[in-house]
Design an enzyme around this catalytic site. Sequence first.
Site, PDB file in Angstrom:
ATOM      1  N   PRO A  91     -12.240  12.750   5.104  1.00  0.00           N
ATOM      2  CA  PRO A  91     -11.551  13.300   3.929  1.00  0.00           C
ATOM      3  C   PRO A  91     -10.395  14.232   4.300  1.00  0.00           C
ATOM      4  O   PRO A  91      -9.531  14.511   3.474  1.00  0.00           O
ATOM      5  CB  PRO A  91     -12.660  14.070   3.197  1.00  0.00           C
ATOM      6  CG  PRO A  91     -13.939  13.479   3.675  1.00  0.00           C
ATOM      7  CD  PRO A  91     -13.686  13.073   5.095  1.00  0.00           C
ATOM      8  N   GLU A 118     -23.029  14.701   8.061  1.00  0.00           N
ATOM      9  CA  GLU A 118     -22.188  15.812   7.604  1.00  0.00           C
ATOM     10  C   GLU A 118     -20.835  15.829   8.285  1.00  0.00           C
ATOM     11  O   GLU A 118     -19.873  16.374   7.767  1.00  0.00           O
ATOM     12  CB  GLU A 118     -22.919  17.137   7.866  1.00  0.00           C
ATOM     13  CG  GLU A 118     -22.288  18.351   7.199  1.00  0.00           C
ATOM     14  CD  GLU A 118     -22.384  18.294   5.681  1.00  0.00           C
ATOM     15  OE1 GLU A 118     -21.579  18.974   5.028  1.00  0.00           O
ATOM     16  OE2 GLU A 118     -23.276  17.580   5.153  1.00  0.00           O
ATOM     17  N   ARG A 156      -3.914  -9.235   6.178  1.00  0.00           N
ATOM     18  CA  ARG A 156      -3.146 -10.051   5.221  1.00  0.00           C
ATOM     19  C   ARG A 156      -1.651 -10.016   5.510  1.00  0.00           C
ATOM     20  O   ARG A 156      -0.905 -10.825   4.961  1.00  0.00           O
ATOM     21  CB  ARG A 156      -3.445  -9.629   3.783  1.00  0.00           C
ATOM     22  CG  ARG A 156      -2.926  -8.276   3.401  1.00  0.00           C
ATOM     23  CD  ARG A 156      -3.456  -7.853   2.019  1.00  0.00           C
ATOM     24  NE  ARG A 156      -3.248  -8.870   1.011  1.00  0.00           N
ATOM     25  CZ  ARG A 156      -2.108  -9.078   0.363  1.00  0.00           C
ATOM     26  NH1 ARG A 156      -1.060  -8.332   0.668  1.00  0.00           N
ATOM     27  NH2 ARG A 156      -2.002 -10.017  -0.552  1.00  0.00           N
ATOM     28  N   ASP A 171       3.905  -7.675  -3.153  1.00  0.00           N
ATOM     29  CA  ASP A 171       2.836  -6.709  -3.376  1.00  0.00           C
ATOM     30  C   ASP A 171       3.380  -5.374  -3.871  1.00  0.00           C
ATOM     31  O   ASP A 171       4.521  -4.997  -3.578  1.00  0.00           O
ATOM     32  CB  ASP A 171       2.062  -6.449  -2.075  1.00  0.00           C
ATOM     33  CG  ASP A 171       1.178  -7.619  -1.692  1.00  0.00           C
ATOM     34  OD1 ASP A 171       0.932  -8.479  -2.540  1.00  0.00           O
ATOM     35  OD2 ASP A 171       0.728  -7.662  -0.523  1.00  0.00           O
TER      36      ASP A 171
END
Length: 255
Positions: A91, A118, A156, A171
């Site tokens: 994060p 954690e 891709r 895209d």
Amino acid sequence: MRFDVITLFPELFAPFLSHGINRRAFESGLVDVRLWQLRDFAEGNYRRVDDRPFGGGPGMVMLADPLYRCWQAIRAERNEAEPAPTVLFSPLGQRLAHPVVTGFASGQGAILVCGRYEGIDQRFIDACVDAQLSLGDFVLSGGEIPAMALLDAVARLQPGVLNDAGSHQQDSFNPALDGLLDCPHYTRPEVWHGPQGEVAVPEVLLSGNHARIEAYRRQQRLHTTAQWRPDVLQQVRAAGGLTRQDEAALRAAGA
């Protein structure tokens, strides 16, 4: 290119690597993915890979030593003059975005570290990790899903993977569209009988006039981006990606 994935759950990757259109990239070796079970590098009868955090607190912390031994084994096997980057999914990391993906898609690959619990002992991060990536401002149970997201996005973009070589040029976020979001798409039937009655495909898409169609799609990309991602629209504007006609279309639409 080669991606080495350090994970406690290599079995999670099996269906991902063998299904869908992107499997062409994995099966052909265009994107060579190698999975490394972290417990194989742990010591003791229980092959322990985590322990309680110093200073107290909830959860468990992944040990530096098994991670480092696995990382060393990968480095030795890759044997590169210029080592590929080591990426931790966290994060704390930079948000995974299209420019990041295109950088990996044209590079040599990377070592991907899938954390759990954690967190990871900071000493391993300081010594071995070159970059941290995140899918967004939320927390997942581990790094496997972000790793698959990166591998999918990279695969891709490889030549011959998509049925239409130019497909990814349309895209969302692609520089070919100035970084705008993609426009709405339609297919058969021409008139769909939905919950709100009959809904027809926009007439311009049936006209066969390619100039009109492209102008319509550009307008729709502008409107969609303004509606759903005004932050992206501002980035495109700041980069000089909007023409006078674009700005006029946005004003006319009240965007």
